[in-house]
Design a protein around this motif. Structure first.
Motif, PDB file in Angstrom:
ATOM      1  N   ALA A   1       0.887  -1.165   0.000  1.00 15.99           N
ATOM      2  CA  ALA A   1       0.000   0.000   0.000  1.00 15.99           C
ATOM      3  C   ALA A   1       0.924   1.213   0.000  1.00 15.99           C
ATOM      4  O   ALA A   1       1.362   1.688   1.043  1.00 15.99           O
ATOM      5  CB  ALA A   1      -0.904  -0.019   1.228  1.00 15.99           C
ATOM      6  N   TYR A   2       1.271   1.693  -1.169  1.00 13.63           N
ATOM      7  CA  TYR A   2       2.338   2.686  -1.358  1.00 13.63           C
ATOM      8  C   TYR A   2       2.352   3.856  -0.369  1.00 13.63           C
ATOM      9  O   TYR A   2       3.418   4.230   0.107  1.00 13.63           O
ATOM     10  CB  TYR A   2       2.335   3.227  -2.788  1.00 13.63           C
ATOM     11  N   PRO A   3       1.202   4.459  -0.034  1.00 12.43           N
ATOM     12  CA  PRO A   3       1.278   5.614   0.882  1.00 12.43           C
ATOM     13  C   PRO A   3       1.830   5.271   2.269  1.00 12.43           C
ATOM     14  O   PRO A   3       2.215   6.156   3.010  1.00 12.43           O
ATOM     15  CB  PRO A   3      -0.179   6.088   0.990  1.00 12.43           C
ATOM     16  N   LEU A   4       1.860   4.005   2.618  1.00 14.81           N
ATOM     17  CA  LEU A   4       2.357   3.601   3.937  1.00 14.81           C
ATOM     18  C   LEU A   4       3.868   3.414   3.955  1.00 14.81           C
ATOM     19  O   LEU A   4       4.444   3.140   5.009  1.00 14.81           O
ATOM     20  CB  LEU A   4       1.662   2.310   4.393  1.00 14.81           C
ATOM     21  N   SER A   5       4.515   3.568   2.831  1.00  8.94           N
ATOM     22  CA  SER A   5       5.972   3.452   2.770  1.00  8.94           C
ATOM     23  C   SER A   5       6.617   4.591   3.550  1.00  8.94           C
ATOM     24  O   SER A   5       6.023   5.650   3.731  1.00  8.94           O
ATOM     25  CB  SER A   5       6.445   3.495   1.314  1.00  8.94           C
ATOM     26  N   ARG A   6       7.851   4.365   4.015  1.00  9.47           N
ATOM     27  CA  ARG A   6       8.597   5.389   4.740  1.00  9.47           C
ATOM     28  C   ARG A   6       9.957   5.579   4.102  1.00  9.47           C
ATOM     29  O   ARG A   6      10.604   4.614   3.688  1.00  9.47           O
ATOM     30  CB  ARG A   6       8.783   5.004   6.210  1.00  9.47           C
ATOM     31  N   CYS A   7      10.398   6.803   4.056  1.00  9.61           N
ATOM     32  CA  CYS A   7      11.697   7.150   3.486  1.00  9.61           C
ATOM     33  C   CYS A   7      12.799   6.972   4.524  1.00  9.61           C
ATOM     34  O   CYS A   7      12.553   7.004   5.733  1.00  9.61           O
ATOM     35  CB  CYS A   7      11.686   8.591   3.003  1.00  9.61           C
ATOM     36  N   ALA A   8      14.019   6.839   4.038  1.00 11.17           N
ATOM     37  CA  ALA A   8      15.169   6.640   4.914  1.00 11.17           C
ATOM     38  C   ALA A   8      15.389   7.825   5.854  1.00 11.17           C
ATOM     39  O   ALA A   8      15.711   7.642   7.030  1.00 11.17           O
ATOM     40  CB  ALA A   8      16.414   6.396   4.070  1.00 11.17           C
ATOM     41  N   GLU A   9      15.215   9.042   5.348  1.00  6.30           N
ATOM     42  CA  GLU A   9      15.421  10.232   6.176  1.00  6.30           C
ATOM     43  C   GLU A   9      14.425  10.268   7.332  1.00  6.30           C
ATOM     44  O   GLU A   9      14.773  10.628   8.455  1.00  6.30           O
ATOM     45  CB  GLU A   9      15.279  11.511   5.335  1.00  6.30           C
ATOM     46  N   GLN A  10      13.190   9.862   7.047  1.00  3.71           N
ATOM     47  CA  GLN A  10      12.183   9.791   8.103  1.00  3.71           C
ATOM     48  C   GLN A  10      12.552   8.723   9.118  1.00  3.71           C
ATOM     49  O   GLN A  10      12.434   8.939  10.321  1.00  3.71           O
ATOM     50  CB  GLN A  10      10.811   9.489   7.510  1.00  3.71           C
ATOM     51  N   SER A  11      13.012   7.568   8.624  1.00  2.00           N
ATOM     52  CA  SER A  11      13.401   6.473   9.524  1.00  2.00           C
ATOM     53  C   SER A  11      14.530   6.886  10.455  1.00  2.00           C
ATOM     54  O   SER A  11      14.501   6.604  11.657  1.00  2.00           O
ATOM     55  CB  SER A  11      13.829   5.242   8.719  1.00  2.00           C
ATOM     56  N   ALA A  12      15.529   7.563   9.909  1.00  2.00           N
ATOM     57  CA  ALA A  12      16.662   8.002  10.730  1.00  2.00           C
ATOM     58  C   ALA A  12      16.211   9.035  11.763  1.00  2.00           C
ATOM     59  O   ALA A  12      16.624   8.983  12.927  1.00  2.00           O
ATOM     60  CB  ALA A  12      17.760   8.577   9.839  1.00  2.00           C
ATOM     61  N   THR A  13      15.359   9.955  11.349  1.00  2.00           N
ATOM     62  CA  THR A  13      14.858  10.975  12.266  1.00  2.00           C
ATOM     63  C   THR A  13      14.017  10.339  13.371  1.00  2.00           C
ATOM     64  O   THR A  13      14.132  10.717  14.545  1.00  2.00           O
ATOM     65  CB  THR A  13      14.048  12.036  11.495  1.00  2.00           C
ATOM     66  N   LEU A  14      13.198   9.369  13.027  1.00  2.00           N
ATOM     67  CA  LEU A  14      12.397   8.666  14.038  1.00  2.00           C
ATOM     68  C   LEU A  14      13.290   7.947  15.047  1.00  2.00           C
ATOM     69  O   LEU A  14      12.977   7.926  16.249  1.00  2.00           O
ATOM     70  CB  LEU A  14      11.441   7.677  13.366  1.00  2.00           C
ATOM     71  N   GLN A  15      14.388   7.367  14.575  1.00  2.00           N
ATOM     72  CA  GLN A  15      15.338   6.722  15.485  1.00  2.00           C
ATOM     73  C   GLN A  15      15.900   7.738  16.478  1.00  2.00           C
ATOM     74  O   GLN A  15      16.009   7.469  17.673  1.00  2.00           O
ATOM     75  CB  GLN A  15      16.488   6.071  14.706  1.00  2.00           C
ATOM     76  N   MET A  16      16.281   8.907  15.966  1.00  2.00           N
ATOM     77  CA  MET A  16      16.854   9.949  16.810  1.00  2.00           C
ATOM     78  C   MET A  16      15.851  10.400  17.876  1.00  2.00           C
ATOM     79  O   MET A  16      16.178  10.483  19.065  1.00  2.00           O
ATOM     80  CB  MET A  16      17.288  11.138  15.956  1.00  2.00           C
ATOM     81  N   VAL A  17      14.633  10.690  17.447  1.00  2.00           N
ATOM     82  CA  VAL A  17      13.615  11.158  18.380  1.00  2.00           C
ATOM     83  C   VAL A  17      13.277  10.063  19.394  1.00  2.00           C
ATOM     84  O   VAL A  17      13.127  10.337  20.589  1.00  2.00           O
ATOM     85  CB  VAL A  17      12.360  11.655  17.630  1.00  2.00           C
ATOM     86  N   SER A  18      13.213   8.828  18.941  1.00  2.00           N
ATOM     87  CA  SER A  18      12.929   7.710  19.847  1.00  2.00           C
ATOM     88  C   SER A  18      14.010   7.549  20.906  1.00  2.00           C
ATOM     89  O   SER A  18      13.749   7.066  22.006  1.00  2.00           O
ATOM     90  CB  SER A  18      12.783   6.401  19.058  1.00  2.00           C
ATOM     91  N   ALA A  19      15.230   7.967  20.580  1.00  2.00           N
ATOM     92  CA  ALA A  19      16.343   7.897  21.528  1.00  2.00           C
ATOM     93  C   ALA A  19      16.366   9.094  22.471  1.00  2.00           C
ATOM     94  O   ALA A  19      17.231   9.193  23.343  1.00  2.00           O
ATOM     95  CB  ALA A  19      17.665   7.791  20.774  1.00  2.00           C
ATOM     96  N   GLY A  20      15.440  10.035  22.279  1.00  2.00           N
ATOM     97  CA  GLY A  20      15.335  11.163  23.187  1.00  2.00           C
ATOM     98  C   GLY A  20      16.013  12.436  22.723  1.00  2.00           C
ATOM     99  O   GLY A  20      16.141  13.392  23.498  1.00  2.00           O
ATOM    100  N   GLU A  21      16.442  12.486  21.479  1.00  2.00           N
ATOM    101  CA  GLU A  21      17.091  13.688  20.960  1.00  2.00           C
ATOM    102  C   GLU A  21      16.164  14.381  19.962  1.00  2.00           C
ATOM    103  O   GLU A  21      15.322  13.740  19.344  1.00  2.00           O
ATOM    104  CB  GLU A  21      18.414  13.327  20.297  1.00  2.00           C
ATOM    105  N   GLN A  22      16.358  15.692  19.799  1.00  2.00           N
ATOM    106  CA  GLN A  22      15.460  16.440  18.924  1.00  2.00           C
ATOM    107  C   GLN A  22      16.158  17.495  18.090  1.00  2.00           C
ATOM    108  O   GLN A  22      15.504  18.406  17.580  1.00  2.00           O
ATOM    109  CB  GLN A  22      14.346  17.092  19.752  1.00  2.00           C
TER     110      GLN A  22
END
Length: 138
Positions: free
Chosen positions: A49-70
């Motif tokens: 379902a194409y709209p549910l795909s995620r880009c690499a930049e979003q994935s990396a940013t989500l990792q950062m935020v999940s680790a507590g950094e902003q």
């Protein structure tokens, strides 16, 4: 001359092998560097379902935020091909939520040239929280 440290290039190459891109065949890896100096990586993850795909930049940013950094202070994006791919418009907006316009963005092809810009050059009139500051949000 490359502005990409060898350890970041090595991480990008590793991440590129982990991208999940069965539909487009266009693998992308990204690394964001936070204010603390820590590196966070991500890959594109496609979905049938194409709209549910995620880009690499979003994935990396989500990792950062999940680790507590902003706060992002530098970005690298790597794709396969003869020329480097820049972040898509949506990713530019996501990056702008956590990075000032002068943040360096380095776009690399796996085997070839590099393109170096700032986030502000890639997204000159980003929509930001300044537009949301009003009496109802204060």
């Amino acid at each position: 001359m490359s502005k990409t440290p060898p350890e970041v290039k090595e991480l990008l190459h590793l991440l590129l092998t982990r991208a999940y891109a069965p539909y487009s065949g266009f693998a992308v890896a990204a690394v964001v560097k936070s204010r603390s100096g820590r590196l966070y990586g991500g890959v594109n993850v496609e979905n049938a379902a194409y709209p549910l795909s995620r880009c690499a930049e979003q994935s990396a940013t989500l990792q950062m935020v999940s680790a507590g950094e902003q706060e992002i202070v530098e970005v690298w994006v790597m794709s396969r091909g003869k020329q480097p791919a820049t972040p898509c418009g949506g990713c530019r907006q996501v990056l702008s939520e956590f990075a000032p316009s002068e943040t360096p963005v380095h776009c690399l092809s796996a085997d070839g040239p590099e393109l170096h810009a700032t986030l502000g050059a890639l997204l000159p009139h980003a929509f930001s929280k300044q537009y949301l500051d009003g009496p109802e949000t204060q």
